[in-house]
Design a protein around this motif. Structure first.
Motif, mmCIF file in Angstrom:
data_model
loop_
_atom_site.group_PDB
_atom_site.id
_atom_site.type_symbol
_atom_site.label_atom_id
_atom_site.label_comp_id
_atom_site.label_asym_id
_atom_site.label_seq_id
_atom_site.Cartn_x
_atom_site.Cartn_y
_atom_site.Cartn_z
ATOM 1 N N SER A 82 47.311 36.526 35.598
ATOM 2 C CA SER A 82 46.472 37.553 34.978
ATOM 3 C C SER A 82 45.262 36.931 34.288
ATOM 4 O O SER A 82 44.153 37.471 34.346
ATOM 5 C CB SER A 82 47.280 38.355 33.960
ATOM 6 O OG SER A 82 48.321 39.044 34.579
ATOM 7 N N LEU A 83 45.472 35.802 33.644
ATOM 8 C CA LEU A 83 44.360 35.105 33.004
ATOM 9 C C LEU A 83 43.352 34.624 34.040
ATOM 10 O O LEU A 83 42.139 34.761 33.857
ATOM 11 C CB LEU A 83 44.897 33.935 32.183
ATOM 12 C CG LEU A 83 43.916 33.202 31.295
ATOM 13 C CD1 LEU A 83 43.391 34.139 30.211
ATOM 14 C CD2 LEU A 83 44.578 32.001 30.667
ATOM 15 N N LEU A 84 43.841 34.085 35.140
ATOM 16 C CA LEU A 84 42.958 33.663 36.233
ATOM 17 C C LEU A 84 42.200 34.862 36.799
ATOM 18 O O LEU A 84 41.007 34.766 37.101
ATOM 19 C CB LEU A 84 43.774 32.976 37.321
ATOM 20 C CG LEU A 84 43.011 32.453 38.533
ATOM 21 C CD1 LEU A 84 42.033 31.369 38.121
ATOM 22 C CD2 LEU A 84 43.974 31.936 39.578
ATOM 23 N N PHE A 85 42.887 35.994 36.934
ATOM 24 C CA PHE A 85 42.250 37.217 37.413
ATOM 25 C C PHE A 85 41.125 37.655 36.473
ATOM 26 O O PHE A 85 40.060 38.071 36.927
ATOM 27 C CB PHE A 85 43.307 38.319 37.538
ATOM 28 C CG PHE A 85 42.739 39.644 37.940
ATOM 29 C CD1 PHE A 85 42.369 39.884 39.245
ATOM 30 C CD2 PHE A 85 42.583 40.657 37.013
ATOM 31 C CE1 PHE A 85 41.849 41.106 39.625
ATOM 32 C CE2 PHE A 85 42.069 41.884 37.380
ATOM 33 C CZ PHE A 85 41.699 42.103 38.683
ATOM 34 N N ALA A 90 36.967 39.919 36.380
ATOM 35 C CA ALA A 90 36.646 40.854 35.312
ATOM 36 C C ALA A 90 35.257 40.720 34.690
ATOM 37 O O ALA A 90 34.869 41.614 33.951
ATOM 38 C CB ALA A 90 37.696 40.755 34.210
ATOM 39 N N PRO A 91 34.493 39.667 34.949
ATOM 40 C CA PRO A 91 33.161 39.611 34.336
ATOM 41 C C PRO A 91 32.285 40.798 34.743
ATOM 42 O O PRO A 91 32.492 41.407 35.799
ATOM 43 C CB PRO A 91 32.570 38.302 34.854
ATOM 44 C CG PRO A 91 33.739 37.467 35.204
ATOM 45 C CD PRO A 91 34.789 38.432 35.657
ATOM 46 N N THR A 94 30.536 41.165 38.354
ATOM 47 C CA THR A 94 31.281 41.323 39.606
ATOM 48 C C THR A 94 31.333 42.789 40.013
ATOM 49 O O THR A 94 31.293 43.689 39.189
ATOM 50 C CB THR A 94 32.717 40.781 39.485
ATOM 51 O OG1 THR A 94 33.374 41.484 38.434
ATOM 52 C CG2 THR A 94 32.725 39.302 39.210
ATOM 53 N N VAL A 95 31.416 43.018 41.309
ATOM 54 C CA VAL A 95 31.465 44.376 41.844
ATOM 55 C C VAL A 95 32.900 44.892 41.726
ATOM 56 O O VAL A 95 33.842 44.220 42.152
ATOM 57 C CB VAL A 95 31.019 44.381 43.325
ATOM 58 C CG1 VAL A 95 31.112 45.774 43.901
ATOM 59 C CG2 VAL A 95 29.627 43.822 43.455
ATOM 60 N N PRO A 96 33.099 46.074 41.132
ATOM 61 C CA PRO A 96 34.468 46.602 41.019
ATOM 62 C C PRO A 96 35.037 46.979 42.382
ATOM 63 O O PRO A 96 34.315 47.388 43.282
ATOM 64 C CB PRO A 96 34.315 47.833 40.129
ATOM 65 C CG PRO A 96 32.879 48.162 40.124
ATOM 66 C CD PRO A 96 32.122 46.932 40.493
#
Length: 106
Positions: A82-85, A90-91, A94-96
């Protein structure tokens, strides 16, 4: 106050129920609504499954430290993924991906 095994059994059952609801919701969005999960999401699900399997072993074979160790390893794996994700996807630039549900993209 000393914790008795029946108290821990209730906590294990409640945690296992929460994990099952979370995984069922994820599979509902994937299969019924057609939302394809990313690779990170699939790996996070594996962490949830490891966490739940340790709790399930506790309920089936009794309270043992090794079962809690399996749950702790699953929780650690899931939290690291999750931290890597968060760092990868999550920035703000980035495109959702996926459709928005309650304002959050899947």
């Amino acid at each position: 106050m000393k914790l008795e095994p029946r108290h821990l059994e209730g906590l294990d059952t409640a945690a296992l129920l929460g994990i099952a609801i979370t995984l069922l919701a994820a599979f509902y969005f994937q299969l019924a609504m057609g939302e394809l999960p990313c690779a990170f999401c699939n790996l996070i699900r594996v962490g949830f499954m490891l966490l739940g399997s340790g709790l399930l072993l506790n309920l089936r074979f009794g309270m043992q430290a090794w079962n809690y160790l399996l749950s702790a390893i699953g929780a650690l794996i899931g939290s690291l993924i999750s931290l890597l994700f968060m760092f990868a996807k999550a920035p703000a630039y980035t495109v959702p991906t996926g459709s928005a549900i309650l304002g959050l993209h899947m």
